[in-house]
Design an enzyme around this catalytic site. Structure first.
Site, PDB file in Angstrom:
ATOM      1  N   HIS A 134       0.968  -1.391   0.015  1.00 43.72           N
ATOM      2  CA  HIS A 134      -0.006   0.050  -0.060  1.00 43.72           C
ATOM      3  C   HIS A 134       0.740   1.185   0.012  1.00 43.72           C
ATOM      4  CE1 HIS A 134      -2.658   2.888   2.480  1.00 43.72           C
ATOM      5  NE2 HIS A 134      -3.005   2.919   1.140  1.00 43.72           N
TER       6      HIS A 134
ATOM      7  N   ASN B 123      -5.699   3.369   7.127  1.00 41.62           N
ATOM      8  CA  ASN B 123      -6.773   3.741   6.655  1.00 41.62           C
ATOM      9  C   ASN B 123      -7.949   3.346   7.648  1.00 41.62           C
ATOM     10  OD1 ASN B 123      -6.023   5.407   4.757  1.00 41.62           O
ATOM     11  ND2 ASN B 123      -6.252   3.866   3.223  1.00 41.62           N
TER      12      ASN B 123
END
Ligand code: 3H9
Length: 709
Positions: A433, A483
């Site tokens: 990511h 996140n």
């Protein structure tokens, strides 16, 4: 006990070698041995000059940073390095410091106490203490302006950036560059100057004269801008100014007072925590140097959008040839044009040569097919954030990729196990990511699925380093570390505007807390369309009857996607400068009224506490579930991925400094007011608060348990 400092003779020159691996820090025992070695050389009638050098790959990287925590906790008395360095400067025989690798902090202070400095071409010198929330504490702020002048000393002490060898010579910090063998060159130099009386840095006052007060005012203005909220850069400037106003001895006393003030500050504790946390992230239980890694010589990226393009550039920047694939020619052209534009802008700013840009572009192969994917060592998928689309891509990759190819997804929130299930080799599937813009942001979150193999993890961690990233390992859950936590953070920001705070108040409160930008400004930057797509993907998890933010969807429906459309939570001009948007304010007020939300004046402190403690509470769950290996990993994720101020140490360390009991009390207050759905305290937080412990202590104990198991 290995000898920390060795004394030998090279004919008429004494050679003092500091040997305290890995970086020759001035740990307890080193300054004392150094002092003894200087005295031995002084007493040795055959010796005419002394060379001071570091063993291994560096001169001295400074004081031993681990000692500072022990001093602050009272475990060790504070020891001044000044008398040891005074012995060097007072030596009747000239001392030459021979610098290779780094002379940083106390390392440069040691070198400046010597009478001369010679330096290898690749070496660097610096006073990086401000990066640890400190200032030079062993005469650096007094000797450096004497050698390099006030302006250079201010730059180096207040910003903490190192200076390369040639600049060090030009500035007067070093006397000679030694091409070839450093020791030979240093011995030759020592014999050349042996008969001259040794010059003392502290006596050199000519560069201190005529320093204008406006120089310090300007330095303070710069420091307030660059180190927003920080104390150490200002203290460093005060100490350098003292050099121009006081005797050397008084200046050193003033420096010591300021150093002490900084040493006991939360700023310094936080930055030292961040220093070690950044180095700890790469240590993964069960993975060692012996774990097999695959060499990444060729990469392929699927998708040339914002993320795919940035990832492609990241590989090219690291010198790794990379294919970038799109499904349509116009999308591919758009992606490549953006890449060229980005490189061009860096060239225009003088930060990259045209030649280097051309080389990087030559490493990128844009194409519409899977040709050459069979040779790739890693394939990074960066397509639309939709599980079915991603699974389809992985099904395809499974047919094409060689068996030892790492199959990485750049998903920011989706289930890695689900993605891996589309392949016959889940052990090779992993999350990579990247954060936007991927070629700029330092953070890389590596996500391990249930079946991800050690080799794929070790390869990704090593690759992250090669790509110049700070790489944090996360477990698989919705949003991983970063996140998953940002969800509650932005949710609270949205609730707060619905309850009566303005968009600007929320953004400013968190900006003034130290965040790189406020949460709604971040939402506008990321794109409200992106947030909307993620909410849609996870709508099924929404519990009926539970409050949800209302305005973000309405803004999206009005085509206000944030910066990219010039309007979102705020309005943006052509230079993306934000201003308050009366229409958004009206929309928020109307929506809140219709939903029966009571509007009130919201204090700034409530904004900070609700946003930051929502991060901390989720972080505690992430830690307890093992999604993050350490609280420090969460802190590093937030410092490098979300603009959390390093001088507050990251959200978990910040909570430690507030006191977990205080944090828990405040969370319980929010739970009473806003409901358990959002604010039930994490069990780990309750436990640590009740036991009077910190997240940092939890890290240390966890690590000890792993090591002894
Ligand atoms: C100071 O000097 C104050 C003075 O004014 C005196 C006041 C009285 N101490 O970074 P790496 C460890 S303040 C203890 O991975 P690289 C590091 O933790 C100090 N340990 O390697 C790591 O350990 P591990 C001012 C230190 O090659 C290992 O060494 N100096 C220290 O990428 C390798 O480090 C600084 O701020 C230290 N001083 O980079 C310099 N330095 O393997 C701080 C390193 O267990 N250090 N370690 O994880 C650096 O900037 C980089 O480490 C350096 C090497 C550039 C030296």
């Amino acid at each position: 006990m290995p000898e920390l400092v060795r004394y030998t003779r090279r004919d008429d020159v004494a050679l003092i070698t500091i040997d305290n691996p890995p970086v020759n820090a001035l740990s307890p025992g080193v300054p004392e041995s150094l002092q003894a070695a200087i005295r031995q050389a002084e007493a040795d009638g055959e010796v005419k000059a002394i060379v001071l050098i570091g063993a291994g790959s560096t001169f001295i990287a400074g004081a031993d940073i681990r000692e500072f925590g022990k001093i602050v906790s009272g475990e060790r008395p504070r020891l001044s390095l000044l008398p040891f360095l005074q012995t060097i400067e007072d030596s009747s025989k000239p001392v030459v410091a021979a610098i290779h690798g780094q002379a940083l902090g106390g390392g440069l202070e040691t070198a400046m106490s010597a009478h001369y400095r010679v330096i290898a071409p690749g070496a660097q010198v610096g006073q990086p203490e401000v990066k640890l929330g400190l200032i030079p504490g062993a005469g650096g702020t007094q000797r450096l302006p004497r050698l390099a002048g006030v302006i250079k000393a201010l730059e180096m002490c207040a910003a903490g950036e190192p200076v390369k060898a040639h600049d060090a010579v030009a500035a007067g910090i070093a006397d000679r560059i030694i091409e070839g063998d450093l020791l030979d060159g240093a011995l030759t130099f020592a014999r050349e100057i042996a008969s001259a009386p040794p010059p003392k840095t502290r006596d050199r006052e000519e560069k201190l004269r005529n320093a204008l007060p406006m120089v310090f005012d300007f330095a303070r203005e710069q420091a307030r801008k660059k180190g927003r909220g920080m104390r150490a850069p200002l203290a460093a400037i005060d100490a350098v100014q003292a050099a121009t106003q006081m005797s050397f001895e008084d200046g050193c006393r003033r420096e010591a007072e300021l150093f002490n003030e900084c040493l006991y500050s939360n700023e310094s504790k936080a930055l030292i925590h961040a220093f070690f946390a950044e180095r700890a992230v790469s240590k993964i239980p069960g993975i060692s140097k012996e774990t097999k890694t695959f060499e990444i010589r060729r990469a392929a990226v699927i998708g040339a959008g914002t993320m795919g393009g940035g990832i492609t550039m990241t590989y090219a920047n690291a010198g790794i040839p990379v294919i970038v694939k799109e499904t349509a020619q116009d999308a591919l052209d758009r992606g490549m044009n953006t890449i060229r534009k980005n490189y061009g802008a860096t060239v225009a700013k003088g930060r990259l040569s045209q030649e280097a840009m051309d080389h990087r572009l030559s490493l990128i192969t844009p194409q519409l097919t899977y040709d050459g994917f069979e040779n790739a060592d890693i394939i990074v998928e960066a397509v639309f954030e939709n599980l079915e689309v991603k699974k389809e891509v992985f099904r395809e990759l499974d047919k094409i990729a060689k068996p030892e190819c790492v199959l990485a997804s750049n998903t920011s929130s989706l289930n890695i196990d689900e993605i891996a299930s589309a392949t016959t080799r889940p052990q090779m599937v992993i999350g990579n990511h990247f954060f936007s813009p991927a070629n700029v942001m330092k953070l890389l979150e590596i996500v391990r699925g249930k079946a991800t193999g050690k080799e794929a993890i070790a390869t990704s961690m090593a690759l992250g380093k090669k790509l110049g990233k700070v790489t944090v390992l996360a477990g698989n859950c919705h949003g991983f570390i970063g996140n998953r936590m940002v969800g509650p953070y932005v949710r609270e920001a949205q609730f707060l505007v619905e309850e009566g705070a303005s968009v600007e108040q929320v953004n400013d409160a968190l900006y003034n807390f130290g965040m790189a930008m406020g949460p709604l400004a971040m939402d506008d930057l990321a794109g409200l369309d992106v947030g909307w797509a993620i909410r849609k993907e996870f709508e099924r998890h929404q519990k009926p009857g539970v409050r949800k933010p209302l305005v973000a969807d309405l803004l999206y429906e009005q085509g206000r996607f944030g910066q990219k459309t010039g309007r979102g939570w705020s309005k943006y001009d052509a230079n993306r400068k934000p201003s308050a948007d009366a229409e958004t304010a009206e929309l928020i007020e109307k929506t809140a009224r219709q939903a029966g939300i009571e509007r009130r004046n919201v204090p700034d402190q409530e904004i900070i506490d609700r946003c930051i403690y929502s991060l901390v509470n989720e972080g505690a769950r992430i830690l307890e579930e093992g999604i993050a290996l350490r609280a420090g990993d969460i802190d590093i994720t937030y410092i490098y991925g979300y603009g959390f101020p390093a001088w507050r140490g990251g959200p978990m360390f910040y909570a430690d400094t507030v006191g977990l009991k205080n944090v828990l009390d405040r969370i319980r207050e929010f739970e009473r007011k806003h409901g358990a759905e959002f604010w039930s305290p994490a069990p780990l937080l309750i436990r640590l608060a009740e036991e009077g412990r910190t997240f940092e202590q939890f890290d240390i104990e966890k690590e000890a348990a792993v090591l002894t198991s």
